[in-house]
Scaffold this active site. Structure first.
Site, PDB file in Angstrom:
ATOM      1  N   LYS A   1       0.832  -1.195   0.000  1.00 19.22           N
ATOM      2  CA  LYS A   1       0.000   0.000   0.000  1.00 19.22           C
ATOM      3  C   LYS A   1       0.874   1.255   0.000  1.00 19.22           C
ATOM      4  CE  LYS A   1      -2.594   3.330   2.121  1.00 19.22           C
ATOM      5  NZ  LYS A   1      -2.121   4.530   2.868  1.00 19.22           N
TER       6      LYS A   1
ATOM      7  N   ASP B   1      -6.291  -0.070   0.173  1.00  9.72           N
ATOM      8  CA  ASP B   1      -6.359  -0.135   1.623  1.00  9.72           C
ATOM      9  C   ASP B   1      -7.750  -0.640   2.005  1.00  9.72           C
ATOM     10  OD1 ASP B   1      -8.086   1.948   1.292  1.00  9.72           O
ATOM     11  OD2 ASP B   1      -6.781   3.465   2.160  1.00  9.72           O
TER      12      ASP B   1
END
Length: 217
Positions: A121, A139
């Site tokens: 991420k 996310d």
DNA sequence: ATCCCGAGGG
DNA sequence: CCCTCTGGAT
């Protein structure tokens, strides 16, 4: 409308809904942004912005942070949560940048992910913000929202990233990610999503978004 | 009191 | 796959 057309419409609607969104944080160098992104896990940008001035004043370059004493760094990043882990990670990250990447932040995903504290991420954030590459930042918010929108199914981050890269036009991927993230926080929340005032309602197949409004996940 | 904008390790 | 690491937000 196919998925791509819907994704385009979603991106446009979210850009209009959240016009003041910013690529997160205003850091002057790839190094500072990298450290700020590592600190951002499980905290707010406000907390990160609160501690970084002191952090970068005391450790301006990667080589400075690389040799910092953990307790000193812990004291500075204390309010960002996970402070021992993060202090250890950013020192090790600085060391990795110095020792393995010639003092610069690498560009390749496989390199970024080897930096302590950098998961997929965060690496995607770096690629989008520092290198301006099309960036699908997966996310928990994006996972939930894109599942509800019917763009993807399941929670596997790599599968979601690949599926969305095939659906969302590349030049829109960064805006799509930022918009969806904001929307996941502001409206399409995990519990009690506000479908009744959602700007994506007409684009969303999720039951809660429908006029007859049957609820639950 | 409960949840959580990740990552690493077992 | 599930747990832990922390403080801040709600």
């Amino acid at each position: 409308m196919n998925k791509t057309e819907r994704a385009v419409a979603v991106t446009r609607a979210l850009c209009a809904e959240y016009p003041d969104r910013r690529p997160l944080l205003t850091y002057s160098s790839p190094f500072e942004l990298t450290i700020a992104v590592i600190l951002s896990a499980q905290t707010t940008d406000a907390q990160v912005n609160r501690v970084t001035p002191e952090l970068f004043a005391r450790y301006p370059r990667p080589s400075d942070l690389a040799v910092a004493a953990p307790p000193d760094v812990e004291a500075i990043v204390h309010s960002t949560g996970f402070y021992r882990t993060k202090a250890r990670n950013i020192i090790a990250a600085a060391r990795a940048i110095v020792d393995r990447f010639g003092g610069g932040v690498p560009r390749a995903m496989e390199d970024l992910v080897t930096i302590p504290g950098m998961g997929r991420k965060s690496a995607n954030v770096i690629r989008g913000v520092v290198y301006g590459e099309p960036s699908v930042v997966v996310d928990t918010h994006l996972t939930r929202v894109t599942n509800r929108l019917g763009f993807v199914s399941g929670k596997n981050p790599v599968a979601i990233e690949h599926a969305l890269r095939a659906i969302v036009p590349s030049e829109m991927q960064t805006d799509f990610s930022m918009g969806v993230n904001l929307h996941g926080r502001a409206c399409c929340t995990a519990r009690n999503p506000a479908c009744d005032r959602c700007v994506l309602r007409s684009l969303c197949p999720w039951p809660g978004a429908q006029p007859d409004g049957s609820s639950s996940e």
